[in-house]
Design a protein around this motif. Structure first.
Motif, PDB file in Angstrom:
ATOM      1  N   THR A   1       0.811  -1.213   0.000  1.00  0.00           N
ATOM      2  CA  THR A   1       0.000   0.000   0.000  1.00  0.00           C
ATOM      3  C   THR A   1       0.849   1.269   0.000  1.00  0.00           C
ATOM      4  OG1 THR A   1      -0.148   0.002   2.404  1.00  0.00           O
ATOM      5  CG2 THR A   1      -1.919  -1.113   1.184  1.00  0.00           C
ATOM      6  N   GLN A   2       2.151   1.137   0.107  1.00  0.00           N
ATOM      7  CA  GLN A   2       3.108   2.236   0.140  1.00  0.00           C
ATOM      8  C   GLN A   2       2.861   3.191   1.299  1.00  0.00           C
ATOM      9  OE1 GLN A   2       3.363   4.014  -3.729  1.00  0.00           O
ATOM     10  NE2 GLN A   2       4.322   2.205  -4.614  1.00  0.00           N
ATOM     11  N   LEU A   3       2.350   2.649   2.407  1.00  0.00           N
ATOM     12  CA  LEU A   3       2.248   3.410   3.646  1.00  0.00           C
ATOM     13  C   LEU A   3       3.554   3.206   4.407  1.00  0.00           C
ATOM     14  CD1 LEU A   3      -1.343   2.459   4.831  1.00  0.00           C
ATOM     15  CD2 LEU A   3      -0.602   4.654   3.933  1.00  0.00           C
ATOM     16  N   GLN A   4       4.284   4.265   4.640  1.00  0.00           N
ATOM     17  CA  GLN A   4       5.597   4.139   5.266  1.00  0.00           C
ATOM     18  C   GLN A   4       5.611   4.729   6.669  1.00  0.00           C
ATOM     19  OE1 GLN A   4       7.893   2.245   3.960  1.00  0.00           O
ATOM     20  NE2 GLN A   4       6.510   1.896   2.237  1.00  0.00           N
ATOM     21  N   ASP A   5       4.568   4.513   7.435  1.00  0.00           N
ATOM     22  CA  ASP A   5       4.512   4.980   8.814  1.00  0.00           C
ATOM     23  C   ASP A   5       5.107   3.903   9.714  1.00  0.00           C
ATOM     24  OD1 ASP A   5       3.969   6.381  11.078  1.00  0.00           O
ATOM     25  OD2 ASP A   5       1.824   5.931  11.089  1.00  0.00           O
ATOM     26  N   GLN A   6       6.143   4.242  10.472  1.00  0.00           N
ATOM     27  CA  GLN A   6       6.837   3.256  11.306  1.00  0.00           C
ATOM     28  C   GLN A   6       5.989   2.802  12.491  1.00  0.00           C
ATOM     29  OE1 GLN A   6       9.774   1.862  10.571  1.00  0.00           O
ATOM     30  NE2 GLN A   6       9.767   3.029   8.684  1.00  0.00           N
ATOM     31  N   THR A   7       5.065   3.645  12.936  1.00  0.00           N
ATOM     32  CA  THR A   7       4.272   3.302  14.115  1.00  0.00           C
ATOM     33  C   THR A   7       3.062   2.446  13.773  1.00  0.00           C
ATOM     34  OG1 THR A   7       2.996   5.339  13.931  1.00  0.00           O
ATOM     35  CG2 THR A   7       4.981   5.398  15.295  1.00  0.00           C
ATOM     36  N   LEU A   8       2.784   2.241  12.491  1.00  0.00           N
ATOM     37  CA  LEU A   8       1.593   1.508  12.078  1.00  0.00           C
ATOM     38  C   LEU A   8       1.620   0.049  12.531  1.00  0.00           C
ATOM     39  CD1 LEU A   8      -1.026   1.855  10.498  1.00  0.00           C
ATOM     40  CD2 LEU A   8       0.196   1.142   8.454  1.00  0.00           C
ATOM     41  N   SER A   9       2.775  -0.566  12.580  1.00  0.00           N
ATOM     42  CA  SER A   9       2.849  -1.984  12.948  1.00  0.00           C
ATOM     43  C   SER A   9       2.974  -2.193  14.453  1.00  0.00           C
ATOM     44  CB  SER A   9       4.021  -2.648  12.238  1.00  0.00           C
ATOM     45  OG  SER A   9       5.242  -2.128  12.724  1.00  0.00           O
ATOM     46  N   PHE A  10       3.135  -1.126  15.212  1.00  0.00           N
ATOM     47  CA  PHE A  10       3.363  -1.282  16.647  1.00  0.00           C
ATOM     48  C   PHE A  10       2.140  -1.835  17.371  1.00  0.00           C
ATOM     49  CE2 PHE A  10       3.343   0.450  20.987  1.00  0.00           C
ATOM     50  CZ  PHE A  10       4.484  -0.167  21.454  1.00  0.00           C
ATOM     51  N   VAL A  11       0.978  -1.281  17.121  1.00  0.00           N
ATOM     52  CA  VAL A  11      -0.232  -1.699  17.839  1.00  0.00           C
ATOM     53  C   VAL A  11      -0.615  -3.154  17.529  1.00  0.00           C
ATOM     54  CG1 VAL A  11      -2.690  -1.239  18.163  1.00  0.00           C
ATOM     55  CG2 VAL A  11      -1.065   0.649  18.115  1.00  0.00           C
ATOM     56  N   PRO A  12      -0.615  -3.593  16.262  1.00  0.00           N
ATOM     57  CA  PRO A  12      -0.927  -5.009  16.018  1.00  0.00           C
ATOM     58  C   PRO A  12       0.079  -5.966  16.664  1.00  0.00           C
ATOM     59  CG  PRO A  12      -1.125  -3.769  13.995  1.00  0.00           C
ATOM     60  CD  PRO A  12      -0.525  -2.852  14.998  1.00  0.00           C
TER      61      PRO A  12
END
Length: 89
Positions: free
Chosen positions: A43-54
């Motif tokens: 999806t070309q989302l490059q937010d580093q914090t996006l994977s933290f919660v899952p």
């Protein structure tokens, strides 16, 4: 009296127990991190914090599921160590 061979065996068993007990949450975090990285790459989302919660949620769920087993293993090892204490001098 406890010999050096027995002490090495106890340390080896303790280190193996650490690896065994830490494996389920680490494996779950690794799998979710990989899936989230693939999702971010596609999806070309490059937010580093996006994977933290899952990853945090999966680690907590894996600890809730494997917690009783982990506790039983740690109690078993601790009881074995307490049984060996009289042999120390």
């Amino acid at each position: 009296m406890m010999g050096s061979d027995q002490l090495v065996q106890v340390v080896r068993e303790g280190l193996f127990l650490v690896l065994l007990v830490s494996a389920p949450p680490l494996a779950a975090s690794l799998v979710v991190g990989l899936l989230m990285s693939l999702l971010q790459a596609t999806t070309q989302l490059q937010d580093q914090t996006l994977s933290f919660v899952p990853k945090l949620a999966v680690v907590l769920v894996s600890l809730a599921i494997t917690g009783p087993w982990m506790g039983a293993q740690l109690v078993r090892f601790t009881e074995a160590l307490f049984r060996l204490l009289p042999a120390l001098r």
